[in-house]
Design an enzyme around this catalytic site. Structure first.
Site, PDB file in Angstrom:
ATOM      1  N   PRO A 144       0.781  -1.248   0.000  1.00  0.00           N
ATOM      2  CA  PRO A 144       0.000   0.000   0.000  1.00  0.00           C
ATOM      3  C   PRO A 144       0.810   1.293   0.000  1.00  0.00           C
ATOM      4  CG  PRO A 144      -0.007  -0.973   2.172  1.00  0.00           C
ATOM      5  CD  PRO A 144       0.723  -1.933   1.284  1.00  0.00           C
ATOM      6  N   CYS A 145       1.409   1.589  -1.148  1.00  0.00           N
ATOM      7  CA  CYS A 145       2.157   2.832  -1.289  1.00  0.00           C
ATOM      8  C   CYS A 145       1.243   4.046  -1.137  1.00  0.00           C
ATOM      9  CB  CYS A 145       2.904   2.862  -2.621  1.00  0.00           C
ATOM     10  SG  CYS A 145       1.924   2.433  -4.057  1.00  0.00           S
ATOM     11  N   HIS A 146      -0.064   3.850  -1.322  1.00  0.00           N
ATOM     12  CA  HIS A 146      -1.001   4.967  -1.173  1.00  0.00           C
ATOM     13  C   HIS A 146      -1.099   5.436   0.280  1.00  0.00           C
ATOM     14  CE1 HIS A 146      -3.474   1.316  -0.547  1.00  0.00           C
ATOM     15  NE2 HIS A 146      -4.189   2.064   0.276  1.00  0.00           N
TER      16      HIS A 146
END
Length: 176
Positions: A144-146
């Site tokens: 989850p780079c977001h």
């Protein structure tokens, strides 16, 4: 004249999954592990990341494992814990792998600054390097780079576009 590589291209399967924020491209290996997840409107970027991480790559139409598609669909329907059920594998430098593996430990519904992630991997001065590694993450959403945000709480870069990042964070219960 430089010698040409005789290495056979790595062969991955490519499938698509409709989501509320666009068509997701699912790239899997022969064991069914996720190697890349990106958006159809960012396919050239995804192909370039695959090339950088694996060298020559051939994508062939092949269904992703049903369990993977079920878990992703469940995530988009609100069962946020389903992402942990997805088998994934990453290539990249040891530093990138360290950053990407750390991304997977950020719980849904929370965010972390780039600096905090750098400190978490015991490299507190590597904030920009963490940002670069985050931008090269081949497995969007699942890694989850977001969930990484600016030190001031602002939304900053997301390979799939800031609107998708905003949607994903809101979907996970983060007010942005």
């Amino acid at each position: 004249m430089p010698a040409r590589s005789t290495r056979t291209p790595e062969r991955f399967g490519l499938d698509r999954l409709a989501t509320p924020i666009g068509i997701a491209l699912l790239v899997t290996d022969s064991d069914g592990a996720l190697r890349a997840l990106d958006w159809d409107d960012y396919e050239p970027r995804m192909r370039e990341l695959l090339r950088l991480h694996h060298g020559a790559v051939e994508l062939v139409d092949r269904p992703a494992p049903a369990a993977m598609k079920t878990a992703l669909s469940a995530y988009f329907e609100g069962d946020l814990g389903q992402l942990m059920r997805i088998d994934w594998r990453i290539a990249g430098t040891p530093f990138q792998q360290k950053v990407w593996t750390a991304l997977a430990t950020i719980p849904a519904g929370t965010t972390m600054s780039y600096g905090a992630l750098a400190a978490k991997i015991e490299m507190p001065r590597a904030i920009r390097a963490v940002g670069h590694a985050n931008g090269s993450n081949p497995i969007s959403v699942v890694l989850p780079c977001h969930r990484l945000i600016g030190a001031d709480g602002s939304l900053v870069k997301y390979g799939g576009g800031l609107e998708r990042k905003r949607w994903l964070l809101r979907h996970e219960g983060v007010e942005v």
